[in-house]
Design an enzyme around this catalytic site. Sequence first.
Site, mmCIF file in Angstrom:
data_model
loop_
_atom_site.group_PDB
_atom_site.id
_atom_site.type_symbol
_atom_site.label_atom_id
_atom_site.label_comp_id
_atom_site.label_asym_id
_atom_site.label_seq_id
_atom_site.Cartn_x
_atom_site.Cartn_y
_atom_site.Cartn_z
ATOM 1 N N HIS A 290 91.903 57.304 82.297
ATOM 2 C CA HIS A 290 91.317 58.604 82.595
ATOM 3 C C HIS A 290 89.802 58.500 82.753
ATOM 4 C CE1 HIS A 290 95.128 60.095 80.890
ATOM 5 N NE2 HIS A 290 94.934 61.129 81.674
ATOM 6 N N ASP A 363 99.645 58.171 89.788
ATOM 7 C CA ASP A 363 99.145 58.932 88.654
ATOM 8 C C ASP A 363 98.074 59.872 89.219
ATOM 9 O OD1 ASP A 363 98.702 59.832 86.094
ATOM 10 O OD2 ASP A 363 98.556 57.844 85.223
#
Length: 643
Positions: A290, A363
């Site tokens: 992230h 993702d």
Amino acid sequence: MRDSSTGSTGNTPRPTDPPTYPPANPPTNRPTNPPTNSLSSRPSRRTVLAATAGVTATLALDATSADAAAPEPGTDDKRRRALISRMTLEEKVGQLFVMRVYGHSATAPDQADIDANLKEIGVRTAAELIARYHVGGIIYFAWAHNTRDPHQIAELSNGIQRASLGLPRGLPVLISTDQEHGIVARVGKPATLFPGAMALGAGRSRSDARAAARIGGAELHALGIRQDFAPVADVNVNPANPVIGVRSFGADPEAVAGMVVAQVGGYQGSGVAATAKHFPGHGDTTEDSHYGFPEIKHTLEQWTRLDAPPFRAAIRAGIDSIMTAHIMVPALDPSGDPATLSRPILTGILREELGYDGVVVTDSLGMQGVRTKYGDDRVPVLALKAGVDQLLNPPSLDVAWNAVLNAVRNGELTEARLDESILRVLRLKAKLGLFQKPYVSRDGVDRVVGSDAHLATADRIAERTTTLLVNKQRLLPLSRRTHRNVLVVGADPASPSGTTGPPTTVLATALTELGFTATAVSTGTAPSQTAIDRAVAAAEGKDAVVVGTYNVTAANSQKTLVDALVATGVPVVAIAIRNPYDVAQFPGVGAYLASYSWTDVELRAAARVVAGHVAPRGRLPVPVQHADDPAQVLYPVGHGLTY
């Protein structure tokens, strides 16, 4: 904008400063009188057939129910290709995107959600999003206010389908979410919430893993959610992994593979597409994709032995979709590109070597791991060139959508390449029954979601996962005659999946219901000296202390807290409410359990073990190393005590 599937918690609030994009005028080609977004006024079968007549006639639908088996590839591909040939280029591009949208309703969200949509996407509602960008999928998040309660979720799903099917050449939308259970679940209570992957790994029952996925899938299906970004197929061989950890079934590749296959069967048997993630394997990293760009340093031999088995097994089991990882794996591709953008990894290995021809989804494209090397306008184009089919949650849909559109117009991408991915997406939508049964009913929600039978099954499964690691002088189970007065202290992280929380309160309440007198004192994940002193004072006169620990290191003040409580002489029972590795930091406690998560179902099961209502049955699915010598194993895979 919040990243998608590898988020560490399920209900993290939306950031206060999302990227700002200029709002655009509302689309002009949306239905002038969109159907009301009400589950109770669900369209009749005649209305559904009328709305989908053109698509149905072209496609000659091959799925007879929501959980129909997939036809042989090619059986109806000629008709699907004919359907694709009639799409505009803009419609084709849209089918490749799966996008977030704020609001509880497809047409009438709250003003704050309208404002968020305008700021981030340039549209007001989900219906406008679909009309402008023709998106093939929408992903639900709690922080986007998509998942307030079961009836609302079902109404939102129906509204999304009506908005899309009401357009010329409208197609059903593939609605998705991250419902891993454990610490990542977007649909919360009163839906049934199961133990997460590592807890199931501790239970070592493929039957339990399959049942959890079957029931979880049935509840998603009833809500109109047909693609679940689960199970996690990563093998967690690194205790310092900050993003996978307890989201993995464990450290043994073959054991993980078996659990993944069980969950694939459970989800897909309920008519929901399962998604193995994160290919080619995110289990050995100390960095969170992230916020950074992790590098996996496994050799090809290590990757083949450690990371590949769960994905190979999922493919053999007929997995519907596979999610990519934003990680660099030089042994598989020395270019330095993230796997999401790597043709050698996605086409060379996944498609050609492993023989996978299902849907490949990225993702979240808002994660730093995929944005480090290239700009947001290049990422979606490179992902498609690498072999991706679904582009998930870009930070700016307008930038990403136009980048793909322009790449086709300037010849970098061909329409044939887009058609290849659209065909896979349409095959999946047909398999899931979306062309025949795009809507859900209130009766279905009431019958399935959070039923008594489902909740009871979740409790029974959880009882089989709690792992007893330490039990000095047979402190456990606690006796109500000798240890009735209990203090519960420890970390109280925010509820990961819409459950009751906080953990100390859940544990204290559960112990009280089991006949103890329990009081809760929250001390947090980094207790101050004041909080530690307060807890020590509260322990005076108590018969036992139960303390919840959360990802403890040698420098963390949770260690100071527990050591101070042990020094009082009151018996201390500790519960690792996330990573089981915590036990290595606390040699002085009388007993140590691992619950693998702080969701209600796992905490209540741990309380029943503490009270002796059930015996502990879980066994470690990962090794725990000595705190002062990581090369030495303190508790091996398979360790677990009982009574």
